[in-house]
Scaffold this active site. Sequence first.
Site, mmCIF file in Angstrom:
data_model
loop_
_atom_site.group_PDB
_atom_site.id
_atom_site.type_symbol
_atom_site.label_atom_id
_atom_site.label_comp_id
_atom_site.label_asym_id
_atom_site.label_seq_id
_atom_site.Cartn_x
_atom_site.Cartn_y
_atom_site.Cartn_z
ATOM 1 N N HIS A 61 -41.594 29.030 17.887
ATOM 2 C CA HIS A 61 -40.708 27.868 17.862
ATOM 3 C C HIS A 61 -39.804 27.982 19.076
ATOM 4 O O HIS A 61 -39.481 29.099 19.498
ATOM 5 C CB HIS A 61 -39.787 27.886 16.643
ATOM 6 C CG HIS A 61 -40.484 27.873 15.325
ATOM 7 N ND1 HIS A 61 -40.911 28.997 14.702
ATOM 8 C CD2 HIS A 61 -40.792 26.841 14.510
ATOM 9 C CE1 HIS A 61 -41.471 28.672 13.554
ATOM 10 N NE2 HIS A 61 -41.412 27.373 13.413
ATOM 11 N N ASP A 64 -37.129 30.494 18.420
ATOM 12 C CA ASP A 64 -37.498 31.906 18.250
ATOM 13 C C ASP A 64 -37.201 32.647 19.545
ATOM 14 O O ASP A 64 -36.986 33.853 19.551
ATOM 15 C CB ASP A 64 -39.001 32.070 17.962
ATOM 16 C CG ASP A 64 -39.411 31.469 16.627
ATOM 17 O OD1 ASP A 64 -38.536 31.269 15.773
ATOM 18 O OD2 ASP A 64 -40.619 31.196 16.465
ATOM 19 N N MET A 95 -50.123 28.541 20.991
ATOM 20 C CA MET A 95 -49.512 27.488 20.177
ATOM 21 C C MET A 95 -47.992 27.557 20.264
ATOM 22 O O MET A 95 -47.417 28.643 20.371
ATOM 23 C CB MET A 95 -49.981 27.654 18.721
ATOM 24 C CG MET A 95 -49.418 26.646 17.740
ATOM 25 S SD MET A 95 -47.814 27.121 17.044
ATOM 26 C CE MET A 95 -48.314 27.824 15.465
ATOM 27 N N GLU A 188 -48.885 20.241 9.812
ATOM 28 C CA GLU A 188 -48.975 21.248 8.739
ATOM 29 C C GLU A 188 -48.307 20.738 7.473
ATOM 30 O O GLU A 188 -47.119 20.420 7.473
ATOM 31 C CB GLU A 188 -48.292 22.541 9.219
ATOM 32 C CG GLU A 188 -48.277 23.641 8.182
ATOM 33 C CD GLU A 188 -47.663 24.931 8.715
ATOM 34 O OE1 GLU A 188 -47.462 25.041 9.952
ATOM 35 O OE2 GLU A 188 -47.390 25.823 7.901
ATOM 36 N N LYS A 190 -47.042 20.980 3.410
ATOM 37 C CA LYS A 190 -46.518 21.926 2.421
ATOM 38 C C LYS A 190 -45.939 21.094 1.281
ATOM 39 O O LYS A 190 -45.282 20.081 1.547
ATOM 40 C CB LYS A 190 -45.435 22.797 3.069
ATOM 41 C CG LYS A 190 -44.940 23.933 2.190
ATOM 42 C CD LYS A 190 -43.959 24.828 2.948
ATOM 43 C CE LYS A 190 -43.465 25.947 2.072
ATOM 44 N NZ LYS A 190 -42.485 26.805 2.741
ATOM 45 N N GLU A 224 -52.327 25.744 5.984
ATOM 46 C CA GLU A 224 -51.880 27.118 5.687
ATOM 47 C C GLU A 224 -52.334 27.523 4.291
ATOM 48 O O GLU A 224 -52.117 26.778 3.329
ATOM 49 C CB GLU A 224 -50.356 27.222 5.803
ATOM 50 C CG GLU A 224 -49.868 28.588 5.326
ATOM 51 C CD GLU A 224 -48.393 28.864 5.548
ATOM 52 O OE1 GLU A 224 -47.875 28.476 6.609
ATOM 53 O OE2 GLU A 224 -47.778 29.469 4.651
ATOM 54 N N HIS A 227 -49.614 27.339 1.557
ATOM 55 C CA HIS A 227 -49.107 26.008 1.203
ATOM 56 C C HIS A 227 -50.065 25.288 0.260
ATOM 57 O O HIS A 227 -49.636 24.596 -0.662
ATOM 58 C CB HIS A 227 -48.862 25.190 2.465
ATOM 59 C CG HIS A 227 -47.804 25.792 3.334
ATOM 60 N ND1 HIS A 227 -47.405 25.243 4.514
ATOM 61 C CD2 HIS A 227 -47.052 26.923 3.178
ATOM 62 C CE1 HIS A 227 -46.467 25.991 5.054
ATOM 63 N NE2 HIS A 227 -46.243 27.022 4.267
ATOM 64 N N ASP A 252 -53.126 28.540 9.676
ATOM 65 C CA ASP A 252 -52.129 29.552 9.328
ATOM 66 C C ASP A 252 -52.698 30.432 8.228
ATOM 67 O O ASP A 252 -52.793 30.029 7.062
ATOM 68 C CB ASP A 252 -50.821 28.896 8.860
ATOM 69 C CG ASP A 252 -49.966 28.424 10.030
ATOM 70 O OD1 ASP A 252 -50.383 28.601 11.197
ATOM 71 O OD2 ASP A 252 -48.868 27.889 9.774
ATOM 72 N N ASP A 262 -43.342 30.009 -1.482
ATOM 73 C CA ASP A 262 -44.112 30.331 -0.286
ATOM 74 C C ASP A 262 -44.002 31.824 0.016
ATOM 75 O O ASP A 262 -43.027 32.273 0.614
ATOM 76 C CB ASP A 262 -43.525 29.515 0.876
ATOM 77 C CG ASP A 262 -44.394 29.536 2.109
ATOM 78 O OD1 ASP A 262 -45.589 29.813 1.994
ATOM 79 O OD2 ASP A 262 -43.855 29.245 3.189
ATOM 80 N N ASP A 264 -46.149 33.866 1.838
ATOM 81 C CA ASP A 264 -46.514 34.276 3.205
ATOM 82 C C ASP A 264 -46.888 35.752 3.292
ATOM 83 O O ASP A 264 -46.383 36.496 4.148
ATOM 84 C CB ASP A 264 -45.362 33.984 4.190
ATOM 85 C CG ASP A 264 -45.171 32.490 4.438
ATOM 86 O OD1 ASP A 264 -46.113 31.722 4.202
ATOM 87 O OD2 ASP A 264 -44.070 32.110 4.871
ATOM 88 N N ASP A 294 -49.586 33.465 9.844
ATOM 89 C CA ASP A 294 -48.232 32.988 9.564
ATOM 90 C C ASP A 294 -47.787 33.674 8.287
ATOM 91 O O ASP A 294 -47.905 33.120 7.191
ATOM 92 C CB ASP A 294 -48.221 31.462 9.409
ATOM 93 C CG ASP A 294 -46.807 30.955 9.165
ATOM 94 O OD1 ASP A 294 -45.864 31.748 9.315
ATOM 95 O OD2 ASP A 294 -46.652 29.772 8.821
HETATM 96 C C1 GLT Z 1 -42.063 28.463 8.923
HETATM 97 C C2 GLT Z 1 -43.009 27.846 7.942
HETATM 98 C C3 GLT Z 1 -44.397 27.910 8.414
HETATM 99 C C4 GLT Z 1 -44.655 27.070 9.615
HETATM 100 C C5 GLT Z 1 -43.956 27.562 10.807
HETATM 101 C C6 GLT Z 1 -44.104 26.555 11.916
HETATM 102 S S1 GLT Z 1 -42.358 28.015 10.530
HETATM 103 O O1 GLT Z 1 -42.117 29.843 8.860
HETATM 104 O O2 GLT Z 1 -42.870 28.527 6.699
HETATM 105 O O3 GLT Z 1 -45.325 27.602 7.426
HETATM 106 O O4 GLT Z 1 -46.017 27.166 9.929
HETATM 107 O O5 GLT Z 1 -43.034 25.689 11.981
HETATM 108 MN MN MN Z 2 -45.881 29.528 4.322
HETATM 109 MN MN MN Z 3 -47.264 27.866 8.369
#
Ligand code: GLT
Ligand code: MN
Ligand code: MN
Length: 398
Positions: A61, A64, A95, A188, A190, A224, A227, A252, A262, A264, A294
């Site tokens: 980002h 970041d 990216m 993306e 979510k 993702e 998500h 992702d 979420d 991750d 991600d």
């Molecule tokens: C953030 C989010 C991710 C996105 C990223 C891109 S940032 O961490 O949870 O799923 O992909 O903006």
């Molecule tokens: Mn996520």
């Molecule tokens: Mn993501």
Amino acid sequence: MSTGDRFQPVPEDHFTFGLWTFGNPGRDPFGDPVRPLPNLESIKRWLGILAEIGAYGVNLHDNDLVPFDASAAERDRIVAEFKKALKDTGLKVPMATTNLFSHPIFKDGAFTSNDPKVRAFALHKTMRAIDLGVELGAQVYVFWGGREGTEVDASKDPVTALKRYRECINFLCEYCIDNGYQIKFALEAKPNEPRGDIFLATTGAMLAFIYTLDHPDMVGLNPEVAHEHMAGLNFSHAVAQALEAGKLFHIDLNAQKLCRFDQDLRFGSEDLKGAFFLVKLLEDYNWPGMRHFDAHAYRTEDLDGVRDFCLGCMRTYKILKEKVRQFHEDEEIQAILRELNAGDEPLETRMAQYSRANATYLRDQFGYSDVADRATRGLGYERLDQLVIELLLGVRGS
Ligand code: GLT
Ligand code: MN
Ligand code: MN
């Protein structure tokens, strides 16, 4: 964790990590950071570590790397230092994206805010972030609209919100065209978090939205794992739809228990079978994109643990890729699949193309008596799935 074996990642594998992933300090809504907050020095150190463990590149980002309130001179100095570190390590930036969710200005959305000033600021910030991405060589630009949603449905007309979303993406496509940027957009989805409900909650919803844009050819998807799993959906099916439509521009990779916040998590650390079928899909179709992670390390980890996390994501992908090879070479599995996929050319020819004659045949001559045996015939899926399980558990194949 052992290294130096055939599962050791190499740049040709095209594994990438967001600066926000290895830089994640382990903050959560209930607890303070457990690891140091990232800064330019730590980012540079991590580029060295990632290059050493075989990653291809990093994604970012705008904020970041460059603080929200940095001056132009400060921005240029940081970007120059970062570029030098990229050159020294050989890492790429395939990216880039905009942070349109952390700052309080975006508390009620960016592109879908009711406030024209906030929407204008989101465009301002995104154009500058696209400039940065292009300067760093990014070919894909991700849009994750984390704040584009509501808790209070009385506050936003959802139809108007979508029109505003579209207007902003259209504007930014034109910005890229006007500046001769080759970059493509990847949206993306979510379902929720941080908003109560986020607009365009799933990959499928996002895909439909793309075809309403002025330049649908420039815009694809960044699905993702976590998500889609938050919504209890089959991730490989969402990815397959994107792939089949030619819209899988980025991905992702991570892991997640179904229907939770979420998480991750490290790729493959939950739903190993789902992860296998995802890798199988990407590899079977020779998907050319980056294998981007991600995700972030557990909150229990120190910086060595973050390194283990990065290596773990990449190794699991490669091990699953090896399992995909075994799947294709497994005679017993392949014999079952050949039987399941046995065609019927004359019948399929009739179905492939409408004609009055084909319709008459299927309506008047073909009927239940031709298929009655199908109703009771077992398909052998118990055996097939058990073979896959045994393959994944390592007691089949070589
Ligand atoms: C953030 C989010 C991710 C996105 C990223 C891109 S940032 O961490 O949870 O799923 O992909 O903006
Ligand atoms: Mn996520
Ligand atoms: Mn993501």
